[in-house]
Scaffold this motif. Structure first.
Motif, short mmCIF file in Angstrom:
data_model
loop_
_atom_site.label_atom_id
_atom_site.label_comp_id
_atom_site.label_asym_id
_atom_site.label_seq_id
_atom_site.Cartn_x
_atom_site.Cartn_y
_atom_site.Cartn_z
N TYR A 30 -17.20 97.63 126.53
CA TYR A 30 -17.87 97.62 124.67
C TYR A 30 -18.68 96.79 124.28
N GLU A 31 -19.14 97.09 123.11
CA GLU A 31 -20.40 95.65 123.05
C GLU A 31 -20.48 95.85 121.34
N CYS A 32 -20.10 94.41 120.81
CA CYS A 32 -19.89 94.05 119.62
C CYS A 32 -21.16 93.55 119.25
N ILE A 33 -21.41 94.60 118.32
CA ILE A 33 -23.14 94.79 118.47
C ILE A 33 -23.72 93.39 116.61
N SER A 34 -22.96 93.21 116.02
CA SER A 34 -22.65 92.81 114.33
C SER A 34 -21.36 92.31 113.98
N GLN A 35 -21.70 91.81 113.04
CA GLN A 35 -20.34 91.03 112.30
C GLN A 35 -20.41 90.62 110.97
N ALA A 36 -19.97 91.17 109.82
CA ALA A 36 -19.98 90.42 108.68
C ALA A 36 -18.75 89.56 108.98
N TRP A 37 -18.81 88.01 109.25
CA TRP A 37 -17.49 87.54 110.11
C TRP A 37 -17.53 86.73 108.18
N GLN A 38 -15.77 87.38 108.64
CA GLN A 38 -15.09 86.35 106.92
C GLN A 38 -15.87 86.52 105.80
N CYS A 39 -15.71 87.96 105.34
CA CYS A 39 -16.98 88.71 104.16
C CYS A 39 -16.16 89.12 103.58
N SER A 40 -15.41 89.30 102.51
CA SER A 40 -15.40 89.85 101.06
C SER A 40 -16.15 91.59 101.16
N ILE A 41 -15.19 92.42 100.99
CA ILE A 41 -16.35 93.57 101.41
C ILE A 41 -16.31 93.58 99.65
N ILE A 42 -16.19 92.90 98.64
CA ILE A 42 -16.73 92.94 97.44
C ILE A 42 -18.20 92.27 97.69
N SER A 43 -18.10 90.64 98.07
CA SER A 43 -19.91 90.30 98.04
C SER A 43 -20.29 90.75 98.98
N LEU A 44 -19.87 91.82 100.39
CA LEU A 44 -20.64 92.70 100.98
C LEU A 44 -21.81 94.07 100.29
N MET A 45 -20.68 94.25 99.08
CA MET A 45 -21.49 95.67 98.54
C MET A 45 -22.31 94.70 97.58
N SER A 46 -22.64 93.47 97.14
CA SER A 46 -22.60 92.92 96.13
C SER A 46 -24.48 92.89 96.39
N SER A 63 -20.87 74.07 111.76
CA SER A 63 -22.10 74.00 113.02
C SER A 63 -22.39 75.51 112.63
N ALA A 64 -23.00 76.00 113.61
CA ALA A 64 -24.18 76.49 113.37
C ALA A 64 -23.49 78.05 113.57
N HIS A 65 -22.51 78.48 113.40
CA HIS A 65 -22.39 79.56 113.27
C HIS A 65 -21.55 79.92 112.20
N ARG A 66 -20.93 78.75 111.12
CA ARG A 66 -20.08 79.07 109.62
C ARG A 66 -21.39 78.05 108.97
N TYR A 67 -22.54 77.72 109.35
CA TYR A 67 -23.80 77.87 108.40
C TYR A 67 -24.63 79.21 108.77
N ASN A 68 -24.43 80.40 109.30
CA ASN A 68 -25.28 81.35 109.37
C ASN A 68 -24.46 82.61 108.48
N THR A 69 -22.90 82.48 108.87
CA THR A 69 -22.27 83.33 108.15
C THR A 69 -22.13 83.15 107.04
N MET A 70 -22.31 82.02 106.09
CA MET A 70 -22.72 81.49 104.54
C MET A 70 -24.04 82.12 104.54
N MET A 71 -24.67 81.99 105.01
CA MET A 71 -26.41 82.71 104.22
C MET A 71 -26.20 83.66 105.24
N ASN A 115 -14.90 77.47 104.68
CA ASN A 115 -15.76 76.25 105.91
C ASN A 115 -16.70 76.87 105.70
N GLY A 116 -17.96 76.93 104.88
CA GLY A 116 -19.55 77.23 104.42
C GLY A 116 -19.66 77.32 103.06
N PHE A 117 -19.20 78.26 101.80
CA PHE A 117 -19.82 77.98 100.58
C PHE A 117 -19.03 77.41 99.73
N ARG A 118 -17.99 76.72 100.48
CA ARG A 118 -17.29 75.46 99.43
C ARG A 118 -18.00 74.52 99.24
#
Length: 284
Positions: A30-46, A63-71, A115-118
């Motif tokens: 398997y290969e994981c090619i993308s992710q919406a990490w720790q993302c609310s489905i409501i935010s995702l579709m907004s 961290s770079a990971h948490r910053y990218n997650t937030m952005m 972990n980011g937005f707050r």
């Protein structure tokens, strides 16, 4: 044969099966090619939320990971990524909806991720219009969540016709294994939400599985402990290795059934006339 591809809309309970710390052999298949990490489905579709540089000033370095997650949550970049590179399967869980909730900005939403937005000036200055959590604003949140998942499902149907959605029906662990191998109950004062949120998760799973033709991995009947030595810290959703092995087995079963189904479809598509002419071994 090329690897089977996955995307994850969720958190550790789904994503860590694609981490060699937990499932060393996953990359063979398997290969994981993308992710919406720790993302609310409501935010995702907004729609995208525009925040200024001043709004994005942080109270501490991320961290770079948490910053990218937030952005990515702010920009809604995931939808463009997955549309451009559709996976074979999307695994969805609702950890972020249950634990983090959302903030409302006009008619748009962001995941209220600690972990980011707050840590942004925007959050600290309370420039959002409202904030909601599933357990405390149940009626409002449930309506928004149902609408958002419906948008997500139809987005996938329209833009990812060959992609299947897998619902991760997980539940919290009530105990963990300490460094001495002893089973210890989580502190019931600190984690008093475990039973009530697990019950709410179950209601959400029933609703989705009744309304949509989703695949599922459902390990709720199995007993899993959390791991005090877990790479990302002790928590009721950071399970022992057995959980990841069983989840991986669930993925294997889904993929194998689909591959066998495709083979059967191809076999049925063969014209009998083209085979009968060979008269092999008197079978025909």
């Amino acid at each position: 044969m090329s690897k089977i591809t996955f995307s994850v809309v969720g958190a550790c309970v789904s994503r860590d099966v694609f981490n060699r710390k937990f499932v060393p052999e996953y990359k063979e298949f398997y290969e994981c090619i993308s992710q919406a990490w720790q993302c609310s489905i409501i935010s995702l579709m907004s729609p995208e939320v525009k925040l200024s540089e001043d709004d994005l000033q942080l109270s501490e370095e991320l961290s770079a990971h948490r910053y990218n997650t937030m952005m990515r949550d702010i920009s809604k970049q995931y939808l463009a990524d997955i549309k451009a590179n559709p996976p074979d399967y999307i695994i969805v869980d609702f950890y972020a909806d249950m634990r983090y909730g959302i903030v409302k900005v006009g008619n748009k939403y962001l995941t209220n991720n600690p972990n980011g937005f707050r840590k942004t000036k925007f959050f600290r200055d309370k420039k959002f219009d409202a904030k909601y959590r599933f357990p405390t604003n149940l009626k409002t949140y449930r309506k928004l969540w149902e609408e958002a998942f419906d948008k997500f499902y139809h987005f996938a149907q329209q833009n990812l016709p060959d992609t299947k959605i897998i619902l991760n029906c997980f539940r919290y662990a009530n105990s963990y294994v300490d460094k001495n191998g002893e089973v210890v109950m989580f502190d019931q004062d600190r984690y008093k939400f475990l039973d009530s949120e697990t019950k709410l998760f179950n209601e959400l799973y029933d609703y989705l599985l009744d309304k949509y033709p989703l695949y599922k991995i459902d390990l709720r009947e199995n007993e899993y402990y959390s791991d005090s030595q877990y790479a990302f810290g002790l928590a009721p959703w950071h399970y022992e290795r057995k959980y990841h092995n069983d989840f991986f087995s669930g993925l294997n079963l889904i993929c194998l059934r689909d591959l066998m189904g495709e083979r059967e479809e191809k076999a049925r598509a063969v014209k009998p006339e083209g085979v009968k002419k060979k008269k092999l071994f008197g079978v025909f």
